[in-house]
Structures are given as C-alpha cells and as structure tokens.
Scaffold this motif. Structure first.
Motif, PDB file in Angstrom:
ATOM      1  N   TRP A 110       0.843  -1.189   0.000  1.00  0.00           N
ATOM      2  CA  TRP A 110       0.000   0.000   0.000  1.00  0.00           C
ATOM      3  C   TRP A 110       0.882   1.243   0.000  1.00  0.00           C
ATOM      4  CZ3 TRP A 110      -5.558   0.166   0.793  1.00  0.00           C
ATOM      5  CH2 TRP A 110      -6.140  -1.106   0.838  1.00  0.00           C
ATOM      6  N   ILE A 111       0.494   2.221  -0.802  1.00  0.00           N
ATOM      7  CA  ILE A 111       1.205   3.501  -0.833  1.00  0.00           C
ATOM      8  C   ILE A 111       0.183   4.626  -0.723  1.00  0.00           C
ATOM      9  CG2 ILE A 111       3.209   2.687  -2.122  1.00  0.00           C
ATOM     10  CD1 ILE A 111       1.945   3.760  -4.657  1.00  0.00           C
ATOM     11  N   MET A 112       0.570   5.692  -0.050  1.00  0.00           N
ATOM     12  CA  MET A 112      -0.337   6.821   0.159  1.00  0.00           C
ATOM     13  C   MET A 112       0.390   8.125  -0.149  1.00  0.00           C
ATOM     14  SD  MET A 112      -2.249   8.121   3.671  1.00  0.00           S
ATOM     15  CE  MET A 112      -3.312   6.692   3.766  1.00  0.00           C
ATOM     16  N   GLY A 113      -0.314   9.015  -0.824  1.00  0.00           N
ATOM     17  CA  GLY A 113       0.196  10.345  -1.112  1.00  0.00           C
ATOM     18  C   GLY A 113      -0.755  11.405  -0.593  1.00  0.00           C
ATOM     19  N   LEU A 114      -0.626  12.601  -1.142  1.00  0.00           N
ATOM     20  CA  LEU A 114      -1.501  13.690  -0.724  1.00  0.00           C
ATOM     21  C   LEU A 114      -2.878  13.613  -1.366  1.00  0.00           C
ATOM     22  CD1 LEU A 114       0.959  16.733  -0.858  1.00  0.00           C
ATOM     23  CD2 LEU A 114       0.326  15.324   1.115  1.00  0.00           C
ATOM     24  N   TRP A 115      -2.961  12.910  -2.485  1.00  0.00           N
ATOM     25  CA  TRP A 115      -4.209  12.937  -3.246  1.00  0.00           C
ATOM     26  C   TRP A 115      -4.878  11.580  -3.389  1.00  0.00           C
ATOM     27  CZ3 TRP A 115      -4.852  18.007  -3.811  1.00  0.00           C
ATOM     28  CH2 TRP A 115      -3.711  18.800  -3.876  1.00  0.00           C
ATOM     29  N   GLU A 116      -4.122  10.496  -3.258  1.00  0.00           N
ATOM     30  CA  GLU A 116      -4.711   9.180  -3.477  1.00  0.00           C
ATOM     31  C   GLU A 116      -3.937   8.120  -2.704  1.00  0.00           C
ATOM     32  OE1 GLU A 116      -4.445   8.447  -7.648  1.00  0.00           O
ATOM     33  OE2 GLU A 116      -2.251   8.447  -7.683  1.00  0.00           O
ATOM     34  N   VAL A 117      -4.576   6.965  -2.569  1.00  0.00           N
ATOM     35  CA  VAL A 117      -3.952   5.790  -1.963  1.00  0.00           C
ATOM     36  C   VAL A 117      -4.040   4.658  -2.977  1.00  0.00           C
ATOM     37  CG1 VAL A 117      -6.117   5.111  -0.846  1.00  0.00           C
ATOM     38  CG2 VAL A 117      -3.959   4.239   0.025  1.00  0.00           C
ATOM     39  N   CYS A 118      -2.942   3.905  -3.108  1.00  0.00           N
ATOM     40  CA  CYS A 118      -2.865   2.868  -4.132  1.00  0.00           C
ATOM     41  C   CYS A 118      -2.449   1.541  -3.506  1.00  0.00           C
ATOM     42  CB  CYS A 118      -1.855   3.242  -5.225  1.00  0.00           C
ATOM     43  SG  CYS A 118      -2.209   4.795  -6.082  1.00  0.00           S
TER      44      CYS A 118
ATOM     45  N   ILE B 157      -2.012  22.201   1.090  1.00  0.00           N
ATOM     46  CA  ILE B 157      -2.017  23.650   0.901  1.00  0.00           C
ATOM     47  C   ILE B 157      -0.599  24.178   0.713  1.00  0.00           C
ATOM     48  CG2 ILE B 157      -2.602  25.845   1.980  1.00  0.00           C
ATOM     49  CD1 ILE B 157      -4.881  24.389   3.426  1.00  0.00           C
ATOM     50  N   LEU B 158       0.327  23.746   1.571  1.00  0.00           N
ATOM     51  CA  LEU B 158       1.686  24.280   1.523  1.00  0.00           C
ATOM     52  C   LEU B 158       2.439  23.824   0.280  1.00  0.00           C
ATOM     53  CD1 LEU B 158       2.865  24.088   5.245  1.00  0.00           C
ATOM     54  CD2 LEU B 158       1.999  26.043   3.962  1.00  0.00           C
ATOM     55  N   MET B 159       2.233  22.593  -0.150  1.00  0.00           N
ATOM     56  CA  MET B 159       2.936  22.121  -1.338  1.00  0.00           C
ATOM     57  C   MET B 159       2.453  22.851  -2.593  1.00  0.00           C
ATOM     58  SD  MET B 159       5.248  20.042  -0.366  1.00  0.00           S
ATOM     59  CE  MET B 159       5.764  19.396  -1.954  1.00  0.00           C
ATOM     60  N   VAL B 160       1.162  23.109  -2.679  1.00  0.00           N
ATOM     61  CA  VAL B 160       0.653  23.887  -3.817  1.00  0.00           C
ATOM     62  C   VAL B 160       1.180  25.319  -3.756  1.00  0.00           C
ATOM     63  CG1 VAL B 160      -1.422  24.812  -4.902  1.00  0.00           C
ATOM     64  CG2 VAL B 160      -1.390  22.451  -4.097  1.00  0.00           C
ATOM     65  N   ALA B 161       1.227  25.891  -2.549  1.00  0.00           N
ATOM     66  CA  ALA B 161       1.788  27.237  -2.402  1.00  0.00           C
ATOM     67  C   ALA B 161       3.255  27.260  -2.778  1.00  0.00           C
ATOM     68  CB  ALA B 161       1.600  27.725  -0.965  1.00  0.00           C
ATOM     69  N   SER B 162       3.968  26.186  -2.474  1.00  0.00           N
ATOM     70  CA  SER B 162       5.379  26.121  -2.827  1.00  0.00           C
ATOM     71  C   SER B 162       5.592  26.178  -4.338  1.00  0.00           C
ATOM     72  CB  SER B 162       5.991  24.840  -2.257  1.00  0.00           C
ATOM     73  OG  SER B 162       7.331  24.690  -2.647  1.00  0.00           O
TER      74      SER B 162
END
Length: 217
Positions: free
Chosen positions: A46-54, A81-86
């Motif tokens: 299992w892997i997880m990110g900011l937008w989805e889990v696979c 929020i912070l990553m998009v702002a980056s």
C-alpha cells in the motif's frame, strides 16, 4: 560575453532553484509519501500520497482518491495547501530572478531594479523551500509517531517512509541553496571592490555586461 562573478552565481542559483522546483512538483503528485507492506501478503504494498492511496500488486496497481479534504488528517490537509503554495512561490521566484539576472539582456532595465528583482526572487525561493520542507517533515514526524505508538498492537502493519519524502527534502535543500545564492549575488559588490554609489558614472555595473551599461540610463 564575459560573465562576472555575480552572473555566474546567479546562473548557478537559477539552476538550483529550477531543480528544486521540479523536484517539489514531482513530490506533490507522487503517491509514495507513505508505504505499508503486509506480512500476510508480501506481494501487496500500500502507498499513500496527498491525493490518493494505491495498492500495488503483481499484475497492476489500483488507486483511489482520498477522502474529502476536511476528513483528512491535519498533516495531510496542511501539506496539500503548503505544497501547492510552494509551486507558486517557486515559479514566481524563478521568473523574477531570471529577469533580474545577467542572462536577461534588456537595456532599459536599471541595475538597481535588477538587483531588487534578484532579492525578491531569492526571498521567494527561500519561502518555497520552507513551504516544502515543513509539510514533508510533518508527515515524516506523524509517520514516526504512529510507527512507535504503543497503543497499536504489534501485529498491525505500520506505515513507513515513502520515496516522495526523501525527494521532498532534496527539493527543499535545492530551493534553499538557490534562494540563498540569489540573495548573496544581489549583495555582491563590483568586481573592483567599489560600491555602486561610489563608482563613477562611466564604470559599468558588475551585474551586467559592458554592452548593457552603454545603453542603460
């Protein structure tokens, strides 16, 4: 065209900032922020990110979007929020720094204005570094806290660091180095050690080639 020390420093800073910005973009979209391996089925991860889990299996990977934003853990909400702002800060810093560097030749831009562009661009790159390092480090800290949580039974699988966290740390370091070098290049004096205020009107500024100073005002 002979490049001054300021110009070489600016070029190196722009390359570092561009590399950091690209790595930060990749980190944002990668789903491998956290990984989990099952002891009962070693072929399934299992892997997880900011937008989805696979779920990675032998034949294919099945991904599903994460729950609504407000139902996510606090660290994932802030990280989004912070990553998009980056991304926005890094891109804006690259544009301003590029216009203020020796690479950009435009005779009607004053040396003082170009210096200010480099200062603002370097500050934006440093801010992008902070907004990249903070969410990555927070997710890593939360992962460590959950991994060593004594309230969770030992037989329950634990989330571990994913590759995206290491890429995010590298991106933050590149952005910080690029921003710091841009700020330092804007503070560099002339090649002959004179300050712009004390130098004569005929002496070309070191941040621009001699061709540019002849057409500037």
């Amino acid at each position: 065209m002979a490049w001054s020390v300021r110009g070489k420093a600016q070029l190196g800073a722009l390359l570092l900032s561009l590399l950091g910005w690209v790595c930060s973009c990749v980190t944002t979209v990668l789903p491998r922020w956290k990984t989990l391996s099952l002891d009962l089925n070693e072929m399934e991860t299992w892997i997880m990110g900011l937008w989805e889990v696979c779920v990675n299996q032998d034949v294919a990977a099945v991904c599903k979007a994460l729950e609504p934003f407000l139902s996510l853990p606090r660290e994932l909400q802030v990280s989004r929020i912070l990553m998009v702002a980056s991304q926005g800060l890094g891109l804006l810093g690259l544009l301003l720094s590029g216009f203020g560097s020796e690479c950009f030749q435009f005779h009607r831009i004053r040396w003082v204005f170009k210096r200010r562009l480099c200062l603002v661009g370097g500050s934006l790159e440093a801010s992008a570094a902070v907004t990249t390092l903070f969410p990555v480090s927070w997710v890593a800290y939360a992962t460590i806290q959950d991994f060593w949580d004594d309230d969770v039974p030992a037989i329950v699988p634990r989330w571990e660091f994913g590759d995206a966290l290491f890429l995010g740390w590298a991106a933050g370091v590149f952005l910080a180095l690029g921003g710091s070098l841009l700020i330092c290049s804007a503070c560099l004096g002339r090649e002959d050690g004179q300050s712009p205020q004390l130098a004569g009107p005929s002496a070309p500024p070191s941040c621009a080639p001699a061709e540019e100073s002849e057409g500037s005002f």
